[in-house]
Design a protein around this motif. Structure first.
Motif, PDB file in Angstrom:
ATOM      1  N   TYR A 198      -2.610   1.080  -7.847  1.00 34.41           N
ATOM      2  CA  TYR A 198      -3.163   2.173  -7.052  1.00 34.41           C
ATOM      3  C   TYR A 198      -3.126   3.462  -7.869  1.00 34.41           C
ATOM      4  O   TYR A 198      -2.297   3.632  -8.766  1.00 34.41           O
ATOM      5  N   THR A 241     -12.115  -0.780   1.744  1.00 30.00           N
ATOM      6  CA  THR A 241     -12.329  -0.613   0.306  1.00 30.00           C
ATOM      7  C   THR A 241     -13.820  -0.636   0.008  1.00 30.00           C
ATOM      8  O   THR A 241     -14.577  -1.356   0.653  1.00 30.00           O
ATOM      9  N   GLU A 242     -14.213   0.161  -0.965  1.00 28.56           N
ATOM     10  CA  GLU A 242     -15.610   0.194  -1.404  1.00 28.56           C
ATOM     11  C   GLU A 242     -15.637   0.212  -2.920  1.00 28.56           C
ATOM     12  O   GLU A 242     -14.966   1.033  -3.556  1.00 28.56           O
ATOM     13  N   LYS A 243     -16.395  -0.708  -3.501  1.00 27.54           N
ATOM     14  CA  LYS A 243     -16.472  -0.773  -4.958  1.00 27.54           C
ATOM     15  C   LYS A 243     -17.299   0.398  -5.483  1.00 27.54           C
ATOM     16  O   LYS A 243     -18.427   0.638  -5.055  1.00 27.54           O
ATOM     17  N   ILE A 278     -10.610  -8.900   0.012  1.00 26.38           N
ATOM     18  CA  ILE A 278     -11.669  -8.501  -0.911  1.00 26.38           C
ATOM     19  C   ILE A 278     -12.134  -9.784  -1.595  1.00 26.38           C
ATOM     20  O   ILE A 278     -11.371 -10.407  -2.343  1.00 26.38           O
ATOM     21  N   LEU A 292      -8.174   2.071  -6.126  1.00 26.30           N
ATOM     22  CA  LEU A 292      -7.563   0.800  -6.506  1.00 26.30           C
ATOM     23  C   LEU A 292      -8.262   0.304  -7.765  1.00 26.30           C
ATOM     24  O   LEU A 292      -9.504   0.328  -7.849  1.00 26.30           O
ATOM     25  N   SER A 314       0.851  -1.184   0.000  1.00 29.64           N
ATOM     26  CA  SER A 314       0.000   0.000   0.000  1.00 29.64           C
ATOM     27  C   SER A 314       0.893   1.243   0.000  1.00 29.64           C
ATOM     28  O   SER A 314       2.028   1.202   0.474  1.00 29.64           O
ATOM     29  N   PHE A 352     -12.166   0.607  -6.901  1.00 27.32           N
ATOM     30  CA  PHE A 352     -12.443   0.668  -5.473  1.00 27.32           C
ATOM     31  C   PHE A 352     -11.893   1.973  -4.889  1.00 27.32           C
ATOM     32  O   PHE A 352     -10.833   2.439  -5.294  1.00 27.32           O
ATOM     33  N   SER A 353     -12.598   2.516  -3.912  1.00 25.60           N
ATOM     34  CA  SER A 353     -11.986   3.533  -3.066  1.00 25.60           C
ATOM     35  C   SER A 353     -11.133   2.799  -2.038  1.00 25.60           C
ATOM     36  O   SER A 353     -11.421   1.656  -1.669  1.00 25.60           O
ATOM     37  N   TYR A 354     -10.062   3.450  -1.593  1.00 27.85           N
ATOM     38  CA  TYR A 354      -9.150   2.824  -0.622  1.00 27.85           C
ATOM     39  C   TYR A 354      -8.844   3.830   0.471  1.00 27.85           C
ATOM     40  O   TYR A 354      -8.419   4.944   0.187  1.00 27.85           O
ATOM     41  N   GLN A 355      -9.077   3.425   1.715  1.00 33.21           N
ATOM     42  CA  GLN A 355      -8.854   4.330   2.838  1.00 33.21           C
ATOM     43  C   GLN A 355      -8.304   3.549   4.023  1.00 33.21           C
ATOM     44  O   GLN A 355      -8.809   2.477   4.376  1.00 33.21           O
TER      45      GLN A 355
END
Length: 360
Positions: free
Chosen positions: A198, A229-231, A185, A205, A153, A218-221
């Protein structure tokens, strides 16, 4: 007179048939958008090559593990050392942001290996290793783990490892020379997650699926409990009119990641996407033939206006000019032969080299 930057391309190839030595060194003509083959360097089955962040060293996957080379002023390679990964030959290699840790993905044995990079550019010892366990849904290929891509990451806290065999991207905390799985995931059954990158800011992502033929955004936090992660989007890797069975193979960005390029084997095409830096979302501009078989990798030229397709099955490299406004890939040169090419990286040579050449 101002000196122009010089670049060299390194193409890794399988060598077990005896037709290729391992790495082909090629001069890069950025203005014309072509490669000019120069020489070959022996490596046992170079399945992936990368350069260090400063462009002074080249690293290759090989049968014996990882091989390190110093990049000479003229672009030639001088072997430094090699090191075992305590497993079968890897299929993908990456370096962390600090250029301290190699991550080796093991397709054949489902193994993820972290290896130390020494300050002098040589390869050090294994830092951590873990075998994936689990079963997939396709007995012919994906029934067991196949680690296909692993990256640190951007903050250096976690390692993400795509496994096309068990349809997961596993997330490991990387701390105190250990890999501890903290999350994953979980992807659709038989989707075969293959490769991911990334965004430069680390907020997004991009993951391609070999069998599902899509890119998931995906969002990555990072959070105190670990990465979340959220698609955000799922977009096809092929065109709307394709009728062939395809397998997504590669994903490469332009220099500022305003655009992404995805390869499709079987369909033998390249898809071009525009990326919105704020939302992370992709818009497909085109999906067009690469004039070769099995585009296993792409090389985006430093001007971001030209593209080389590394065609594994046809043993060719084909060259294109990119028209982003019209959504076109225009073939701009004849193909060149390269036996069983797997991957390519373009490296900028030191400016000192240019000055010396001008004087001579």
């Amino acid at each position: 007179m101002e000196n122009k930057a010089r670049y060299v391309a390194y193409v890794g190839s399988y060598s077990y048939t005896g037709k290729a030595k391992g790495i082909t060194v090629m001069a890069v003509d950025v203005e014309k958008g072509i490669f000019l083959p120069r020489t070959e360097v022996k490596v046992n089955n170079s399945s992936y090559v990368i350069a260090s962040g400063d462009g002074k060293f080249l690293y290759s996957i090989a049968d014996e593990g990882i091989v390190a080379f110093a990049i000479l002023p003229d672009g030639g390679l001088e072997r430094i050392n090699s090191a075992s990964i305590n497993g079968m030959r890897g299929c993908h290699l990456s370096l962390d942001e600090e250029n301290n840790i190699f991550l080796v993905s093991g397709f054949h044995d489902g193994k993820l290996t972290a290896v130390r990079r020494k300050p002098d550019g040589s390869i050090g010892r294994i830092v951590a290793e873990v075998f994936h366990k689990g079963l997939g849904g396709v007995a012919e290929r994906s029934y067991r783990p196949h680690v296909t891509c692993a990256r640190m990451s951007p903050d250096g806290k976690y390692v993400l490892a795509a496994d096309s065999g068990i349809d997961q991207v596993r997330i490991y905390r990387f701390k105190n020379r250990s890999l501890k799985m903290v999350d994953s995931i979980r992807c659709d059954l038989d989707s075969s997650p293959r490769y991911f990158i990334y965004s430069p800011d680390g907020k997004f992502l991009y993951l391609i699926y070999e069998q599902k033929n899509v890119i998931d955004v995906f969002s990555y936090q990072d959070t105190p409990k670990g990465p979340v992660t959220e698609k955000l989007q799922t977009i096809s890797t092929v065109g709307k009119t394709t009728k062939k069975i395809a397998a997504a193979t590669s994903l490469r960005p332009s220099s500022d990641m305003s655009y992404l390029f995805c390869g499709n084997a079987g369909d033998e095409t390249a898809s071009v996407y525009r990326r919105d830096a704020q939302t992370g979302l992709l818009t497909q501009l085109c999906c067009l033939p690469v004039s070769g078989e099995y585009p296993k990798d792409f090389a985006v030229f430093p001007d971001d206006r030209h593209l080389a397709s590394i065609n594994h099955e046809s043993g060719t490299i084909t060259f294109f000019e990119i028209d982003y406004e019209k959504g076109l890939l225009l073939m701009n040169a004849r193909e060149i032969r390269c036996n069983e090419p797997n991957c390519c990286t373009i490296v900028k040579l030191p400016q000192e080299m240019d000055e010396n050449e001008e004087e001579s």
